[in-house]
Design a protein around this motif. Structure first.
Motif, short mmCIF file in Angstrom:
data_model
loop_
_atom_site.label_atom_id
_atom_site.label_comp_id
_atom_site.label_asym_id
_atom_site.label_seq_id
_atom_site.Cartn_x
_atom_site.Cartn_y
_atom_site.Cartn_z
N GLN A 74 -1.65 28.47 41.98
CA GLN A 74 -0.68 29.04 41.18
C GLN A 74 -1.38 28.45 39.77
O GLN A 74 -2.27 27.51 39.79
N VAL A 128 12.95 31.28 36.98
CA VAL A 128 12.43 31.61 38.38
C VAL A 128 11.16 31.35 38.26
O VAL A 128 10.13 31.92 37.75
N GLY A 129 10.72 30.14 39.05
CA GLY A 129 9.32 29.92 39.21
C GLY A 129 8.91 28.66 38.59
O GLY A 129 8.27 28.66 37.37
N GLY A 138 6.86 26.16 39.26
CA GLY A 138 5.63 25.79 39.12
C GLY A 138 5.39 24.26 38.65
O GLY A 138 6.05 23.43 39.29
N ARG A 149 9.75 28.52 45.19
CA ARG A 149 9.71 28.64 46.52
C ARG A 149 8.78 27.60 47.23
O ARG A 149 8.77 27.59 48.33
N MET A 179 5.25 22.01 45.18
CA MET A 179 5.23 22.13 43.86
C MET A 179 6.49 21.76 43.01
O MET A 179 6.26 21.12 42.08
N SER A 220 14.17 27.41 46.55
CA SER A 220 14.58 28.63 47.14
C SER A 220 13.84 29.92 46.54
O SER A 220 13.06 29.63 45.78
N THR A 250 8.82 33.55 35.80
CA THR A 250 7.24 33.30 35.32
C THR A 250 6.35 33.73 36.67
O THR A 250 5.36 33.23 36.67
N ALA A 251 7.12 34.53 37.15
CA ALA A 251 6.12 35.20 38.57
C ALA A 251 6.53 36.91 38.30
O ALA A 251 7.82 36.82 37.93
N VAL A 303 1.15 35.41 37.84
CA VAL A 303 1.09 35.50 39.36
C VAL A 303 2.13 36.31 39.89
O VAL A 303 3.21 36.40 39.35
N PRO A 304 1.97 37.11 41.28
CA PRO A 304 2.99 37.88 41.43
C PRO A 304 4.64 36.96 42.26
O PRO A 304 4.17 36.01 42.52
N LEU A 305 5.32 37.70 41.97
CA LEU A 305 6.64 37.09 42.74
C LEU A 305 6.65 37.31 44.30
O LEU A 305 6.11 38.53 44.59
N VAL A 306 6.60 36.24 44.91
CA VAL A 306 6.50 36.35 46.51
C VAL A 306 7.67 35.93 46.87
O VAL A 306 8.55 35.14 46.41
N1 SAH Z 1 6.77 28.28 34.91
C1 SAH Z 1 5.67 27.69 35.53
C2 SAH Z 1 4.48 28.76 35.77
C3 SAH Z 1 4.66 28.90 37.06
S1 SAH Z 1 3.32 29.71 37.99
C4 SAH Z 1 5.06 26.49 34.65
O1 SAH Z 1 5.63 26.40 33.51
O2 SAH Z 1 4.18 25.80 35.02
C5 SAH Z 1 4.73 30.93 39.11
C6 SAH Z 1 5.71 30.15 39.94
O3 SAH Z 1 6.62 31.08 40.59
C7 SAH Z 1 4.54 29.50 41.06
O4 SAH Z 1 5.03 28.15 41.19
C8 SAH Z 1 5.19 30.32 42.23
O5 SAH Z 1 5.34 29.55 43.50
C9 SAH Z 1 6.54 30.69 41.92
N2 SAH Z 1 7.46 31.79 42.52
C10 SAH Z 1 6.51 32.88 43.10
N3 SAH Z 1 7.39 33.76 43.86
C11 SAH Z 1 8.76 32.94 43.48
C12 SAH Z 1 10.08 33.29 44.14
N4 SAH Z 1 10.38 34.36 44.81
N5 SAH Z 1 11.04 32.18 43.77
C13 SAH Z 1 10.61 31.25 43.27
N6 SAH Z 1 9.55 30.91 42.78
C14 SAH Z 1 8.56 31.74 42.98
#
Ligand code: SAH
Length: 219
Positions: A66, A93-94, A96, A116, A120, A141, A159-160, A212-215
Motif C-alpha cells: 500500500q 475508508v482506508g 493505511g 481491512r 496496518m 473491517s 483513500t482506496a 490503490v484499488p478498494l479490495v
Molecule cells: N489514507 C491512507 C492511505 C491509504 S492507502 C494514509 O493516509 O496513509 C489505501 C488503504 O485502503 C490501504 O491501507 C488498504 O488496505 C485500504 N483498503 C483497501 N480496500 C479497503 C476496504 N474495502 N476497506 C477498508 N480499507 C481498505
C-alpha cells in the motif's frame, strides 16, 4: 518538542516549509490545512528508511503493498471535504498509515476510520497514540459497508478506489453531506465529490488521480 516529532535535516521544519510552498504553487489555498501539513510529522508515518523522503510531494510505500498518498492529494481531498464549511464528523475508508486521519483529526471533532488490513491498522493506532490524537476511532473491517452504527456522517473520504460509488456509504451521509473519493472506471481514476441530496446524490469530477484499488474482505 520531542526531536522525533520536530525532525532534523531532511525532516526539519525548513524541509517541511518547502513542501508547503510547493502545495501553494499547485493551488492549495486553505492556510489551516497547509499549516497542519507543515506541522504533522509525516516522517513518522513511513518506514524509517524512507523518512528522508517524507516531505517530498510524492506517494511512498507503507508496507502490505500500500502507499501513503501524495501530500498534494491529501491537501486537495481535505479541502474538498471541508469546502462548504467546517464539519464535525468524518468517516475515512482506508486508514493505511493513519496520515490522512491524523490531518482530519486536527480539523473535525471526530474521525472514524476503517481498514481491512489488521497489521496496518495496528501500526496506525500506535501513531494516533504517540501524537495524542484521541478523537480518532478506528475499526478493522471492510470499508465498503461503512460504519453504520457511528453514522450518519457529515463527510466521507475514501483513500482506496472503488469502481462505482458504494450506495451503502452514500446512505451513511447526512443530506447535503459530501463524499470525496477516487472513482476508478476502466483503469482511469478520477477524484470526485458526491453530495447526498434528498433523492440520491450529485457528482462533480475534479481531476485525474492514481490510488490503490478498494479490495473486499479483511486480512
Ligand atoms: N489514507 C491512507 C492511505 C491509504 S492507502 C494514509 O493516509 O496513509 C489505501 C488503504 O485502503 C490501504 O491501507 C488498504 O488496505 C485500504 N483498503 C483497501 N480496500 C479497503 C476496504 N474495502 N476497506 C477498508 N480499507 C481498505
Amino acid at each position: 518538542m520531542n526531536k522525533d516529532l520536530s525532525g532534523v535535516g531532511m525532516t526539519s521544519q525548513r524541509t517541511r516549509n518547502r513542501l508547503i510552498d510547493r502545495l501553494r504553487e499547485q493551488g492549495i489555498e486553505d492556510e489551516i490545512i497547509l499549516n497542519i501539513i507543515g506541522t504533522l510529522p509525516r516522517h513518522l508515518f513511513v518506514d524509517e528508511a524512507l523518512a528522508h523522503r517524507a516531505y517530498e510531494d510524492t506517494a511512498l510505500p507503507i508496507g502490505f503493498n500500500q502507499t501513503i498518498s501524495q501530500p498534494y492529494i491529501v491537501a486537495r481531498m481535505t479541502e474538498l471535504l471541508l469546502s462548504k464549511g467546517s464539519i464535525t464528523s468524518v468517516l475515512e475508508v482506508g486508514t493505511g498509515s493513519g496520515y490522512q486521519a491524523s490531518v482530519l483529526a486536527k480539523l473535525v471533532d471526530t474521525v472514524y476510520t476503517v481498514e481491512r488490513i489488521l497489521g496496518m491498522l495496528e501500526r496506525a493506532a500506535l501513531r494516533f497514540d504517540m501524537l495524542g490524537l484521541r478523537n480518532i476511532h478506528y475499526k478493522h473491517s471492510d470499508g465498503a459497508m461503512g460504519w453504520a452504527q457511528r453514522g450518519p456522517f457529515e463527510g466521507i473520504i475514501m483513500t482506496a478506489s472503488p469502481t462505482h460509488i458504494p450506495e451503502a456509504l452514500i446512505e451513511q451521509l447526512i443530506i447535503g453531506g459530501r463524499m470525496v473519493l477516487p472513482l476508478g472506471v476502466g483503469g482511469l481514476q478520477e477524484l470526485v465529490v458526491a453530495t447526498r441530496t434528498k433523492s440520491k446524490f450529485e457528482v462533480e469530477v475534479v481531476e485525474r488521480v492514481n490510488f490503490v484499488p478498494l479490495v473486499s474482505g479483511k486480512l
